[in-house]
Design an enzyme around this catalytic site. Structure first.
Site, PDB file in Angstrom:
ATOM      1  N   TYR A  11     -21.386  75.985  48.034  1.00  0.00           N
ATOM      2  CA  TYR A  11     -22.321  75.049  48.693  1.00  0.00           C
ATOM      3  C   TYR A  11     -21.652  74.282  49.844  1.00  0.00           C
ATOM      4  CZ  TYR A  11     -25.318  70.834  48.952  1.00  0.00           C
ATOM      5  OH  TYR A  11     -26.088  69.780  49.372  1.00  0.00           O
ATOM      6  N   PHE A  72     -11.633  74.793  48.552  1.00  0.00           N
ATOM      7  CA  PHE A  72     -12.789  74.361  47.750  1.00  0.00           C
ATOM      8  C   PHE A  72     -12.808  75.019  46.373  1.00  0.00           C
ATOM      9  CE2 PHE A  72     -14.443  73.942  52.099  1.00  0.00           C
ATOM     10  CZ  PHE A  72     -15.029  72.693  52.043  1.00  0.00           C
ATOM     11  N   ALA A  73     -12.282  76.257  46.294  1.00  0.00           N
ATOM     12  CA  ALA A  73     -12.486  77.066  45.095  1.00  0.00           C
ATOM     13  C   ALA A  73     -12.094  76.290  43.832  1.00  0.00           C
ATOM     14  CB  ALA A  73     -11.664  78.346  45.186  1.00  0.00           C
ATOM     15  N   ALA A  74     -13.052  76.067  42.954  1.00  0.00           N
ATOM     16  CA  ALA A  74     -12.800  75.274  41.738  1.00  0.00           C
ATOM     17  C   ALA A  74     -14.003  75.349  40.812  1.00  0.00           C
ATOM     18  CB  ALA A  74     -12.559  73.809  42.114  1.00  0.00           C
ATOM     19  N   THR A 116     -12.660  64.561  44.823  1.00  0.00           N
ATOM     20  CA  THR A 116     -13.926  64.002  44.320  1.00  0.00           C
ATOM     21  C   THR A 116     -13.803  62.517  43.990  1.00  0.00           C
ATOM     22  OG1 THR A 116     -15.439  64.056  42.421  1.00  0.00           O
ATOM     23  CG2 THR A 116     -13.220  64.780  42.006  1.00  0.00           C
ATOM     24  N   TYR A 140     -12.714  67.173  34.699  1.00  0.00           N
ATOM     25  CA  TYR A 140     -12.918  67.609  36.081  1.00  0.00           C
ATOM     26  C   TYR A 140     -12.173  66.689  37.054  1.00  0.00           C
ATOM     27  CZ  TYR A 140     -15.191  68.051  40.596  1.00  0.00           C
ATOM     28  OH  TYR A 140     -15.421  68.171  41.952  1.00  0.00           O
ATOM     29  N   ASP A 284     -21.579  58.720  32.583  1.00  0.00           N
ATOM     30  CA  ASP A 284     -22.162  58.283  33.853  1.00  0.00           C
ATOM     31  C   ASP A 284     -21.909  56.800  34.099  1.00  0.00           C
ATOM     32  OD1 ASP A 284     -23.306  60.412  35.187  1.00  0.00           O
ATOM     33  OD2 ASP A 284     -25.273  60.198  34.234  1.00  0.00           O
TER      34      ASP A 284
HETATM   35  N1  UDP Z   1     -29.459  62.431  36.908  1.00  0.00           N
HETATM   36  C1  UDP Z   1     -30.637  62.298  36.196  1.00  0.00           C
HETATM   37  N2  UDP Z   1     -31.266  63.439  35.787  1.00  0.00           N
HETATM   38  C2  UDP Z   1     -30.794  64.695  36.028  1.00  0.00           C
HETATM   39  C3  UDP Z   1     -29.589  64.815  36.773  1.00  0.00           C
HETATM   40  C4  UDP Z   1     -28.954  63.661  37.183  1.00  0.00           C
HETATM   41  O1  UDP Z   1     -31.117  61.201  35.951  1.00  0.00           O
HETATM   42  O2  UDP Z   1     -31.411  65.695  35.598  1.00  0.00           O
HETATM   43  C5  UDP Z   1     -28.769  61.220  37.376  1.00  0.00           C
HETATM   44  C6  UDP Z   1     -27.348  61.099  36.832  1.00  0.00           C
HETATM   45  O3  UDP Z   1     -27.359  60.393  35.620  1.00  0.00           O
HETATM   46  C7  UDP Z   1     -26.649  60.356  37.952  1.00  0.00           C
HETATM   47  C8  UDP Z   1     -27.408  60.771  39.216  1.00  0.00           C
HETATM   48  O4  UDP Z   1     -28.647  61.301  38.766  1.00  0.00           O
HETATM   49  O5  UDP Z   1     -26.815  58.972  37.805  1.00  0.00           O
HETATM   50  C9  UDP Z   1     -26.662  61.807  40.024  1.00  0.00           C
HETATM   51  O6  UDP Z   1     -26.276  62.833  39.162  1.00  0.00           O
HETATM   52  P1  UDP Z   1     -25.682  64.198  39.683  1.00  0.00           P
HETATM   53  O7  UDP Z   1     -25.472  65.089  38.500  1.00  0.00           O
HETATM   54  O8  UDP Z   1     -26.540  64.717  40.794  1.00  0.00           O
HETATM   55  O9  UDP Z   1     -24.296  63.803  40.347  1.00  0.00           O
HETATM   56  P2  UDP Z   1     -23.019  63.003  39.736  1.00  0.00           P
HETATM   57  O10 UDP Z   1     -23.255  61.564  40.058  1.00  0.00           O
HETATM   58  O11 UDP Z   1     -22.933  63.295  38.287  1.00  0.00           O
HETATM   59  O12 UDP Z   1     -21.888  63.565  40.518  1.00  0.00           O
END
Ligand code: UDP
Length: 328
Positions: A11, A72-74, A116, A140, A284
């Site tokens: 991507y 990027f590969a990961a 990241t 990760y 999260d």
């Molecule tokens: N999120 C959500 N529902 C989903 C996927 C993600 O509510 O199906 C929320 C997730 O909890 C976070 C935000 O959206 O707060 C972004 O999540 P994403 O996985 O896109 O990226 P991350 O922040 O994990 O890198």
């Protein structure tokens, strides 16, 4: 002199390849195509293979006079990394170690690394600057941080100059080329919400509405993938004259809640997004917002497409034209 982009069919990789091509760089891509898509490249030379394949990498470097690698590969899914940590250490840390060994042996001394915001873990202070403590809360993020550490020592020992780019939430799709987000399975918020709005999936689940934020849902910093691509190109250019090891955050500096993202997708598509409210997702943090002041000042990075409407419109455009991703 040419640039080797590992994971260039992925991507962010494919958007960076497009940006480098546009700016006149000779670009060679290495990708094992397990997650990447051949269709995301338009005539760029592609080697199908592994970053730990010493013989192949040495051949590519010699044949194309590679002087810079953009890596990027990961494996890059937070949740999966918690389930399969050893796979992540193998794919990210061990294989990058092998790649660096080959580069050191062949005297390649410029390295741009796809890192990241997950290296920071639970933020102590928002917006997050590069000085913020690094304390990843998942494998990760830890694998990416380990690689950043390796890069410091590679400079020390082999004079390998590097720039690590710590991105926040990459989103959106190319504004002119037919490339965009196609992860299988898709786990990211913006593509999921857009697909739900377009009727390509039943609904989106909001992970928690009891966070200490303005509307109870998590706040993230979404940055357009083309802006990320331009930052990689600027990093490649900087390494032509800048020595040492450096780290930059890449985010747009503004936070949007999950509910706000859903509202913008509704507005842009003119449709209601079928939404379910569910439990929090483990790991999260409530709020992740970057300070990208350093990238703006020192890389001369300019954000051109990262207002949420542009991000969402470009994603809507991609998903409506490619309901099956690169397969359709
Ligand atoms: N999120 C959500 N529902 C989903 C996927 C993600 O509510 O199906 C929320 C997730 O909890 C976070 C935000 O959206 O707060 C972004 O999540 P994403 O996985 O896109 O990226 P991350 O922040 O994990 O890198």
């Amino acid at each position: 002199m040419a640039v080797l982009v590992t994971g260039g069919a992925g991507y962010i990789g494919s958007h960076t390849v497009a940006e480098l091509n546009e700016h006149g760089f000779e670009v060679i891509v290495l990708d094992h195509l397990l997650n990447g898509h051949r269709q995301a490249l338009f005539g760029t030379t592609l080697y199908e293979g592994d970053i730990a394949d010493h013989k192949l990498i040495a051949e590519i470097i010699k044949k194309h006079a590679i002087d810079t690698v953009v890596h990027f590969a990961a494996m890059s899914l937070v949740g999966e990394s918690v389930q399969k940590p050893l796979d992540y250490y193998e794919a990210n840390v061990c294989k990058t170690r092998a790649l660096l060994q080959t580069l050191a042996e062949l005297g390649v001394q410029r390295f741009v690394f796809s890192s990241t915001a997950a290296v920071y873990g639970e933020p102590v202070q928002v917006p997050i600057s590069e000085q913020h403590q690094t304390s990843p809360t998942n494998p990760y993020g830890d694998t990416k941080l380990s690689i950043e550490h390796m890069l410091r020592w590679c400079y020390n020992a082999y004079g390998m100059h590097s720039i690590s780019l710590r991105y926040f939430n990459a989103a959106g799709a190319h504004l002119t080329l037919p490339i965009g987000e196609d992860h299988r399975p898709e786990t990211h918020l913006i593509p999921l919400v857009v697909q739900a709005a377009l009727g390509q999936r039943e609904h989106v689940t909001v992970f928690g509405e009891d966070y200490e934020t303005r509307d109870g849902t998590c706040v993230r910093d979404y940055v357009h993938v083309m802006d990320l691509a331009s930052a990689h190109r600027l990093a490649v250019e900087r390494l032509r004259h800048q020595q040492g090891v450096d780290v930059f955050n890449l985010g747009n500096g503004k936070g949007f809640s999950v509910k706000e993202v859903i509202d913008v997708v509704s507005r842009v598509t003119g449709r209601t997004v079928p939404t379910i409210y569910g439990a929090r997702r483990a790991g999260d943090p409530a709020v992740l917002v970057a300070s990208s002041a350093k990238a703006k000042e020192q890389l001369n990075w300019v954000l051109r497409h990262s207002d949420l409407e542009t991000i969402v419109s470009s994603a809507v455009n991609w998903h409506s034209r490619h309901p099956g991703g690169f397969n359709e």
